[in-house]
Design a protein around this motif. Structure first.
Motif, PDB file in Angstrom:
ATOM      1  N   ASN A  90      14.228  -3.769 -19.608  1.00 31.38           N
ATOM      2  CA  ASN A  90      14.045  -4.526 -18.974  1.00 31.38           C
ATOM      3  C   ASN A  90      13.219  -4.166 -17.410  1.00 31.38           C
ATOM      4  OD1 ASN A  90      15.883  -3.343 -17.773  1.00 31.38           O
ATOM      5  ND2 ASN A  90      17.102  -4.763 -17.478  1.00 31.38           N
ATOM      6  N   ARG A  91      12.735  -2.639 -18.040  1.00 26.94           N
ATOM      7  CA  ARG A  91      11.888  -1.838 -16.701  1.00 26.94           C
ATOM      8  C   ARG A  91      10.507  -1.773 -16.910  1.00 26.94           C
ATOM      9  NH1 ARG A  91      14.960   3.867 -16.095  1.00 26.94           N
ATOM     10  NH2 ARG A  91      16.464   3.251 -18.426  1.00 26.94           N
ATOM     11  N   ALA A  92      10.316  -2.513 -18.172  1.00 24.62           N
ATOM     12  CA  ALA A  92       8.685  -3.240 -17.812  1.00 24.62           C
ATOM     13  C   ALA A  92       8.374  -4.641 -17.348  1.00 24.62           C
ATOM     14  CB  ALA A  92       7.900  -3.286 -18.985  1.00 24.62           C
ATOM     15  N   ALA A  93       9.567  -4.707 -16.883  1.00 25.00           N
ATOM     16  CA  ALA A  93       9.310  -6.528 -15.912  1.00 25.00           C
ATOM     17  C   ALA A  93       9.328  -5.996 -14.368  1.00 25.00           C
ATOM     18  CB  ALA A  93      10.829  -7.370 -16.539  1.00 25.00           C
ATOM     19  N   MET A  94       9.960  -4.318 -13.902  1.00 25.44           N
ATOM     20  CA  MET A  94      10.392  -4.518 -13.378  1.00 25.44           C
ATOM     21  C   MET A  94       9.279  -3.470 -12.744  1.00 25.44           C
ATOM     22  SD  MET A  94      14.202  -2.887 -12.924  1.00 25.44           S
ATOM     23  CE  MET A  94      15.590  -3.609 -13.941  1.00 25.44           C
ATOM     24  N   ASP A  95       8.578  -2.505 -13.358  1.00 27.24           N
ATOM     25  CA  ASP A  95       7.720  -2.453 -12.811  1.00 27.24           C
ATOM     26  C   ASP A  95       6.205  -3.319 -12.975  1.00 27.24           C
ATOM     27  OD1 ASP A  95       8.296   0.407 -13.412  1.00 27.24           O
ATOM     28  OD2 ASP A  95       7.281   0.613 -15.621  1.00 27.24           O
ATOM     29  N   HIS A  96       6.778  -4.440 -13.538  1.00 25.17           N
ATOM     30  CA  HIS A  96       5.278  -5.436 -13.314  1.00 25.17           C
ATOM     31  C   HIS A  96       5.550  -6.004 -11.852  1.00 25.17           C
ATOM     32  CE1 HIS A  96       2.351  -8.707 -13.425  1.00 25.17           C
ATOM     33  NE2 HIS A  96       4.014  -9.090 -13.275  1.00 25.17           N
ATOM     34  N   ALA A  97       6.869  -6.382 -11.331  1.00 29.36           N
ATOM     35  CA  ALA A  97       7.170  -6.129  -9.897  1.00 29.36           C
ATOM     36  C   ALA A  97       6.307  -5.302  -8.826  1.00 29.36           C
ATOM     37  CB  ALA A  97       8.390  -6.748  -9.859  1.00 29.36           C
ATOM     38  N   ILE A  98       7.114  -4.150  -8.999  1.00 24.47           N
ATOM     39  CA  ILE A  98       6.424  -3.555  -8.528  1.00 24.47           C
ATOM     40  C   ILE A  98       4.769  -3.436  -8.233  1.00 24.47           C
ATOM     41  CG2 ILE A  98       6.522  -0.991  -7.866  1.00 24.47           C
ATOM     42  CD1 ILE A  98       8.823  -0.779  -9.200  1.00 24.47           C
ATOM     43  N   ASP A  99       4.230  -3.628  -9.261  1.00 24.97           N
ATOM     44  CA  ASP A  99       2.392  -3.470  -8.772  1.00 24.97           C
ATOM     45  C   ASP A  99       1.875  -4.425  -7.811  1.00 24.97           C
ATOM     46  OD1 ASP A  99       2.589  -0.676 -10.578  1.00 24.97           O
ATOM     47  OD2 ASP A  99       2.215  -1.868 -11.980  1.00 24.97           O
ATOM     48  N   GLY A 100       2.996  -5.661  -8.489  1.00 20.54           N
ATOM     49  CA  GLY A 100       2.827  -6.791  -7.040  1.00 20.54           C
ATOM     50  C   GLY A 100       2.685  -6.553  -5.977  1.00 20.54           C
ATOM     51  N   ILE A 101       3.432  -5.901  -5.416  1.00 19.25           N
ATOM     52  CA  ILE A 101       3.266  -5.824  -3.484  1.00 19.25           C
ATOM     53  C   ILE A 101       2.207  -4.771  -2.867  1.00 19.25           C
ATOM     54  CG2 ILE A 101       4.175  -3.134  -2.129  1.00 19.25           C
ATOM     55  CD1 ILE A 101       6.736  -2.792  -4.058  1.00 19.25           C
ATOM     56  N   VAL A 102       1.831  -5.297  -2.094  1.00 21.21           N
ATOM     57  CA  VAL A 102       1.294  -5.329  -1.193  1.00 21.21           C
ATOM     58  C   VAL A 102       1.452  -5.382   0.393  1.00 21.21           C
ATOM     59  CG1 VAL A 102      -0.632  -6.514  -2.833  1.00 21.21           C
ATOM     60  CG2 VAL A 102       0.401  -7.729  -0.365  1.00 21.21           C
ATOM     61  N   ALA A 103       0.529  -4.557   1.372  1.00 15.61           N
ATOM     62  CA  ALA A 103       1.204  -4.342   2.762  1.00 15.61           C
ATOM     63  C   ALA A 103       0.279  -5.661   3.099  1.00 15.61           C
ATOM     64  CB  ALA A 103       0.329  -3.040   2.894  1.00 15.61           C
ATOM     65  N   SER A 104       1.457  -6.453   4.166  1.00 12.40           N
ATOM     66  CA  SER A 104       0.690  -7.364   5.152  1.00 12.40           C
ATOM     67  C   SER A 104       2.048  -7.479   5.965  1.00 12.40           C
ATOM     68  CB  SER A 104       0.360  -8.661   4.411  1.00 12.40           C
ATOM     69  OG  SER A 104       1.277  -9.569   3.989  1.00 12.40           O
ATOM     70  N   GLY A 105       1.835  -8.252   7.277  1.00 10.68           N
ATOM     71  CA  GLY A 105       2.013  -8.792   8.338  1.00 10.68           C
ATOM     72  C   GLY A 105       3.198  -7.789   9.127  1.00 10.68           C
ATOM     73  N   THR A 106       4.482  -7.944   9.596  1.00 12.61           N
ATOM     74  CA  THR A 106       4.960  -7.137  10.526  1.00 12.61           C
ATOM     75  C   THR A 106       6.185  -6.834  10.092  1.00 12.61           C
ATOM     76  OG1 THR A 106       5.876  -9.307  11.585  1.00 12.61           O
ATOM     77  CG2 THR A 106       4.162  -8.958  12.520  1.00 12.61           C
ATOM     78  N   THR A 107       7.048  -6.496  10.401  1.00 11.50           N
ATOM     79  CA  THR A 107       7.789  -5.404  10.365  1.00 11.50           C
ATOM     80  C   THR A 107       9.615  -6.012  10.171  1.00 11.50           C
ATOM     81  OG1 THR A 107       7.008  -3.259  10.684  1.00 11.50           O
ATOM     82  CG2 THR A 107       9.319  -2.718  10.440  1.00 11.50           C
ATOM     83  N   ASP A 108       9.885  -6.709   9.810  1.00 14.31           N
ATOM     84  CA  ASP A 108      11.182  -7.314   9.598  1.00 14.31           C
ATOM     85  C   ASP A 108      12.253  -6.412   8.883  1.00 14.31           C
ATOM     86  OD1 ASP A 108      13.249  -8.999  10.107  1.00 14.31           O
ATOM     87  OD2 ASP A 108      12.614 -10.718   8.660  1.00 14.31           O
ATOM     88  N   LEU A 109      12.702  -5.325  10.294  1.00 14.30           N
ATOM     89  CA  LEU A 109      13.726  -4.086   8.810  1.00 14.30           C
ATOM     90  C   LEU A 109      14.727  -4.955   9.010  1.00 14.30           C
ATOM     91  CD1 LEU A 109      13.572  -1.145   9.928  1.00 14.30           C
ATOM     92  CD2 LEU A 109      15.756  -1.965   9.620  1.00 14.30           C
ATOM     93  N   GLN A 110      15.674  -6.078   9.589  1.00 11.12           N
ATOM     94  CA  GLN A 110      17.128  -5.742   9.547  1.00 11.12           C
ATOM     95  C   GLN A 110      16.786  -7.295   8.556  1.00 11.12           C
ATOM     96  OE1 GLN A 110      18.844  -6.921  14.226  1.00 11.12           O
ATOM     97  NE2 GLN A 110      18.304  -9.591  13.213  1.00 11.12           N
ATOM     98  N   GLY A 111      15.612  -8.075   8.774  1.00  7.10           N
ATOM     99  CA  GLY A 111      16.005  -9.088   7.569  1.00  7.10           C
ATOM    100  C   GLY A 111      15.989  -8.571   6.433  1.00  7.10           C
ATOM    101  N   GLY A 112      15.354  -7.077   5.657  1.00  6.16           N
ATOM    102  CA  GLY A 112      15.151  -6.225   4.787  1.00  6.16           C
ATOM    103  C   GLY A 112      16.573  -5.768   4.355  1.00  6.16           C
TER     104      GLY A 112
END
Length: 428
Positions: A90-112
Motif C-alpha cells: 500500500n505504499r504506492a497508493a499513499m505516495d499517489h495520494a501525497i502527489d495530489g497535494i496542492v496549496a490553496s485556501g486559508t488555514t484551518d489548523l484547528q480542524g486539521g
C-alpha cells in the motif's frame, strides 16, 4: 547548594534528571503516526513541493506493521490517507495520494489537528508509540477550540511534534502545542529542512523506551513553585509538567524554580517530592513510577553556605530562568504588549549580569550576549495594524495576527524561541 540560608526567603532551582537506559538490542515498538499538514495558499511553490517529497520519504521509511494517517488542512480539513497499517502493497497508493497535494485556501489548523487526533485515537496502540506531527506556516483561521483539543491530546497521552515553517506562523501557539503535549518544537526556515526534521523525528520515535512521561511535583511546607512555561498547577495543589516520550539513552535535564520561606537554623527544608509516571514500552510492564525527594539543611554560617553553592547548578537555574523570560517576553511582544515585554527581558538581563559577575562563568557571558540580542530584536517589533488584510484572516478568526519584526529579525527570533523551548524541556 548543600546548605540553605536560615532566617531568609530564598529563590533557587531544583534540578531533576530523567534518563532512559540505552537498549540497542531491544525490540522497538510499532508506530501510530498522524501527519497533519498545512496546505493553505501560502505554502504554494517550493514549500508544497518539499512537503510532498518529505512526506513520501517518511512513508517509505516506516516499517511494515507501523500505522500512518495523513490529514491536510486549508480552508477546511481533509483526511487524505485514513489510518492505515503499512504492508508490502500500500505504499504506492499513499505516495499517489501525497502527489495530489496542492496549496490553496486559508488555514484551518484547528480542524486539521482535530481530524488528526481522531485518526490517531481511533487506532491507538496500547503498547506502541502514538504521535502527531503538525506542520504549519500561518496563523489559524480560528483557535477558540484549540485549548480543548490540546487538553484532549494530553489526556490521550499523545505527543505532538510541531513544525513552524517560514516566518508567518503563530510561534506562541506552535510552541505551546508541543510543550503541553510533551512533544518537540522545530522552526523550519527553508523548505529543504522539512525532510531532515521528519527523518530525525522518525528515528527518535523508533527508539522510544518510555512513553507518556509526566512529572508531578508536590512542594513542601512554605515552598512555592514559581511560574515557568510548561509547569502547570493541578486542582489538588500539586504541579505537573509533561515530559512526553523518552528514547533509549536520552536524558532530560529539568529545572524547577522554587521560593523557600524563612526557616530556623539547623532545620531541614523539605523542598519537593517528585513523582515520575510513564509507560514501560520495552518491558511491556504497564504504568510505572519513580520518585525522588529533595531537601536541604539550613544554616546561619555564611562561609559554609557560600562553600556549598554548586556553580553548575546555579548556572543551569539561571539559563532556565532566562529561557522562560525569552519566551514570555516574545509572547507579550507578539501580543502587542511591547513595554511589558521589554521590562520582562530587562529584568532577566540584570539577573544574568549579576550572576556572570559573581560566578565568572563563560556560559553566562554567552547567555548575556544572547539576551542583549533579543532586546535588540524586540525593539524592532511593530504592533499589528488595526485592520488586517481579510485574505490573511477569516471573518471568524478569534486570534489576532501577531506583531512582527522585519523578516531577517524574525528568523533570528524564531531560532531563539526554538532554543529557549528546548532548554525549558530539558532537551538542550
Amino acid at each position: 547548594m548543600s546548605l540553605l540560608a536560615a532566617n531568609a526567603t530564598t529563590e533557587l532551582g531544583v534540578r531533576l534528571l530523567v534518563t532512559a537506559r540505552d537498549l540497542p538490542d531491544a525490540q522497538r515498538p510499532p508506530l501510530n503516526l498522524g501527519l497533519v499538514l498545512d496546505t493553505s495558499g501560502s505554502m504554494d511553490g517550493e514549500a508544497i513541493g518539499s512537503l510532498r517529497s518529505s512526506a513520501r520519504a517518511l512513508v517509505d521509511k516506516l516499517r511494515v506493521g507501523d500505522r500512518i494517517s495523513i490529514v491536510t488542512f486549508h480552508s477546511h480539513a481533509d483526511v487524505l490517507v485514513p489510518s492505515t497499517v503499512i504492508d508490502s502493497t500500500n505504499r504506492a497508493a499513499m505516495d499517489h495520494a501525497i502527489d495530489g497535494i496542492v496549496a490553496s485556501g486559508t488555514t484551518d489548523l484547528q480542524g486539521g489537528l482535530t481530524a488528526g487526533l481522531a485518526q490517531v485515537t481511533q487506532h491507538q496502540l496500547p503498547l506502541g508509540i502514538n504521535r502527531i506531527v503538525l506542520l504549519s506556516d500561518g496563523v489559524p483561521n480560528a483557535s477558540n477550540q484549540l485549548p480543548a483539543t490540546i487538553a484532549s491530546i494530553h489526556q490521550y497521552g499523545i505527543s505532538v511534534t510541531s513544525l513552524g515553517f517560514g516566518i508567518d506562523y503563530d510561534t506562541s501557539l506552535m510552541t505551546q502545542i508541543a510543550r503541553d503535549t510533551g512533544g518537540t518544537f522545530h522552526y523550519l526556515d527553508k523548505p529543504e529542512e522539512v525532510a531532515a526534521v521528519f527523518d530525525d523525528e522518525l528515528t527518535k520515535m523508533s527508539t522510544v523506551v518510555g512513553r507518556g512521561l509526566q512529572l508531578v511535583l508536590e512542594p513542601g511546607p512554605g515552598v512555592t513553585i514559581l511560574p515557568m512555561p510548561g509547569i502547570q498547577q493541578s486542582s489538588n495543589g500539586t504541579w505537573y509538567t509533561t515530559v512526553g516520550d523518552l528514547a533509549a539513552g536520552e536524558t532530560r535535564d529539568l529545572m524547577i524554580p522554587i521560593k523557600v520561606a524563612t526557616r530556623a537554623a539547623g532545620s531541614t527544608a523539605e523542598l519537593v517530592q517528585a513523582t515520575l509516571t510513564f509507560d514501560d514500552v520495552i518491558g511491556k510492564s504497564g504504568s510505572r513510577q519513580r520518585g525522588a525527594f529533595v531537601g536541604v539543611k539550613t544554616s546561619t554560617d555564611a562561609s559554609a553556605i557560600k562553600a556549598g553553592i554548586k556553580v553548575g547548578l546555579e548556572v543551569a537555574r539561571i539559563r532556565a530562568s532566562a529561557a522562560a523570560a525569552i519566551l514570555t517576553s516574545m509572547q507579550l511582544a507578539r501580543e502587542g504588549q511591547l513595554a511589558p515585554a521589554r521590562q520582562q527581558l530587562a529584568l532577566a538581563i540584570a539577573a544574568v549580569r549579576v550572576a556572570a559577575t559573581k560566578y565568572r562563568d563563560a556560559g553566562l557571558d554567552v547567555l548575556l550576549k544572547q539576551l542583549d540580542e533579543v532586546a535588540k530584536q524586540l525593539a524592532q517589533i511593530a504592533p499589528p495594524p488595526e485592520l488586517v488584510d481579510r485574505a490573511k484572516r477569516s471573518s471568524i478568526n478569534d486570534r489576532p495576527m501577531p506583531s512582527t519584526a522585519p523578516a531577517s529579525v524574525e528568523r533570528g527570533m524564531r531560532r531563539t524561541e526554538e532554543k529557549a523551548a528546548a532548554t525549558l524541556q530539558g532537551r538542550d
